[in-house]
Design a protein around this motif. Sequence first.
Motif, PDB file in Angstrom:
ATOM      1  N   LEU A 199       0.801  -1.246  -0.095  1.00 11.61           N
ATOM      2  CA  LEU A 199       0.012   0.020   0.007  1.00 11.61           C
ATOM      3  C   LEU A 199       0.723   1.217  -0.003  1.00 11.61           C
ATOM      4  O   LEU A 199       0.412   2.315  -0.533  1.00 11.61           O
ATOM      5  N   LYS A 200       2.079   1.204   0.623  1.00  8.57           N
ATOM      6  CA  LYS A 200       2.950   2.149   0.564  1.00  8.57           C
ATOM      7  C   LYS A 200       3.282   2.784  -0.771  1.00  8.57           C
ATOM      8  O   LYS A 200       3.521   3.885  -0.870  1.00  8.57           O
ATOM      9  N   GLY A 201       3.299   1.750  -1.725  1.00 14.37           N
ATOM     10  CA  GLY A 201       3.634   2.032  -3.036  1.00 14.37           C
ATOM     11  C   GLY A 201       2.700   2.560  -3.867  1.00 14.37           C
ATOM     12  O   GLY A 201       3.001   3.076  -4.867  1.00 14.37           O
ATOM     13  N   GLY A 249      -4.364   4.204  -0.041  1.00 13.48           N
ATOM     14  CA  GLY A 249      -4.112   3.494   1.042  1.00 13.48           C
ATOM     15  C   GLY A 249      -3.926   3.819   2.436  1.00 13.48           C
ATOM     16  O   GLY A 249      -3.591   3.059   3.396  1.00 13.48           O
ATOM     17  N   LEU A 250      -4.199   5.109   2.469  1.00 11.76           N
ATOM     18  CA  LEU A 250      -3.949   5.642   3.772  1.00 11.76           C
ATOM     19  C   LEU A 250      -4.708   5.102   4.799  1.00 11.76           C
ATOM     20  O   LEU A 250      -4.301   4.759   6.065  1.00 11.76           O
ATOM     21  N   TYR A 251      -6.095   4.921   4.700  1.00 11.12           N
ATOM     22  CA  TYR A 251      -7.017   4.381   5.821  1.00 11.12           C
ATOM     23  C   TYR A 251      -6.516   2.753   6.234  1.00 11.12           C
ATOM     24  O   TYR A 251      -6.462   2.360   7.093  1.00 11.12           O
ATOM     25  N   GLU A 252      -6.042   1.928   4.911  1.00  8.73           N
ATOM     26  CA  GLU A 252      -5.980   0.644   5.105  1.00  8.73           C
ATOM     27  C   GLU A 252      -4.671   0.382   5.902  1.00  8.73           C
ATOM     28  O   GLU A 252      -4.358  -0.389   6.786  1.00  8.73           O
ATOM     29  N   ILE A 253      -3.658   1.145   5.520  1.00  8.44           N
ATOM     30  CA  ILE A 253      -2.343   1.152   6.349  1.00  8.44           C
ATOM     31  C   ILE A 253      -2.717   1.635   7.706  1.00  8.44           C
ATOM     32  O   ILE A 253      -1.881   0.752   8.765  1.00  8.44           O
ATOM     33  N   GLY A 254      -3.315   2.662   8.220  1.00 12.21           N
ATOM     34  CA  GLY A 254      -3.537   2.826   9.440  1.00 12.21           C
ATOM     35  C   GLY A 254      -4.311   1.695  10.234  1.00 12.21           C
ATOM     36  O   GLY A 254      -3.960   1.440  11.267  1.00 12.21           O
ATOM     37  N   GLU A 275      11.645  -0.290  11.544  1.00 16.16           N
ATOM     38  CA  GLU A 275      12.528  -1.313  10.718  1.00 16.16           C
ATOM     39  C   GLU A 275      11.893  -2.354  10.006  1.00 16.16           C
ATOM     40  O   GLU A 275      12.309  -2.506   8.555  1.00 16.16           O
ATOM     41  N   ALA A 276      10.696  -2.977  10.379  1.00 15.65           N
ATOM     42  CA  ALA A 276       9.960  -3.735   9.202  1.00 15.65           C
ATOM     43  C   ALA A 276       9.057  -2.913   8.049  1.00 15.65           C
ATOM     44  O   ALA A 276       8.970  -3.518   7.106  1.00 15.65           O
ATOM     45  N   VAL A 277       8.410  -1.781   8.305  1.00 21.87           N
ATOM     46  CA  VAL A 277       7.676  -1.150   7.499  1.00 21.87           C
ATOM     47  C   VAL A 277       8.442  -0.001   7.041  1.00 21.87           C
ATOM     48  O   VAL A 277       7.831   0.603   5.999  1.00 21.87           O
ATOM     49  N   ASP A 278       9.474   0.262   7.567  1.00 23.49           N
ATOM     50  CA  ASP A 278      10.383   1.474   6.760  1.00 23.49           C
ATOM     51  C   ASP A 278       9.339   2.767   6.957  1.00 23.49           C
ATOM     52  O   ASP A 278       9.449   3.346   5.807  1.00 23.49           O
TER      53      ASP A 278
END
Length: 226
Positions: free
Chosen positions: A24-26, A31-36, A62-65
């Motif tokens: 989703l970061k890409g 993807g703002l809501y989904e990431i949150g 570290e894992a999500v950068d």
Amino acid sequence: MKRGRGALVRKDQLARATAEITRLKGLVGKGLYEIGRLLDRVQREDLWREGKFANFDEYVVEAVDMSRTNAYQFMRIARHFNAEIAKRYGASKLEAAIRYLEVTPADERPGDLMAAQIQVRGVRGRYRLVSLHEATAQQIYEAVRLMKGSKRGAKRVPKAFRGRMERLAEKLPQAPTGTRSGERVRVLRGDDGRLALTFQAIPYDELGAFVKALQEHAGGSGADEG
């Protein structure tokens, strides 16, 4: 055996959540809501522990950068809004809206936050009411600063005087529909110690009734400025 199987399930859940967040970061601007929502789950269910991280913040970096600031911002937005609202308004404006909600007294919080009316300063320095839907993030933060300033002033105002202002508010002409946001009469104490009043949503065609209410109030008793 069951405990070992449960640990494997949780590790798989963490791996899936991390992979989805990375995907989703890409998607720029999406993807703002989904990431949150996913980050909130990882924190709430302590899934980050399955990755042997020292804490949730370490997992985020570290894992999500991702920065801690962005992670917690996305999580707050996911807790307060739905996916449609998040997509429509974006992170900056919704973060400002959350700050506005936090400084609004519980009994004055609007049912529809984005329809709430806030005071914004125009180009000539005059204030006007606009909805959060129309306001920019900068204007919302300015409204938050105004509300915080009002609260600081209100704390220095004698309780008896605030009671008199509440009675005055009851005598004011009724506010036109859709123009009221919060208290009709606000009382503040200036840096010089003097008390000042601000009025909200006074109908233009009833200024005479407004002045009459002020005159009756002033004639009733002297102002208690203690």
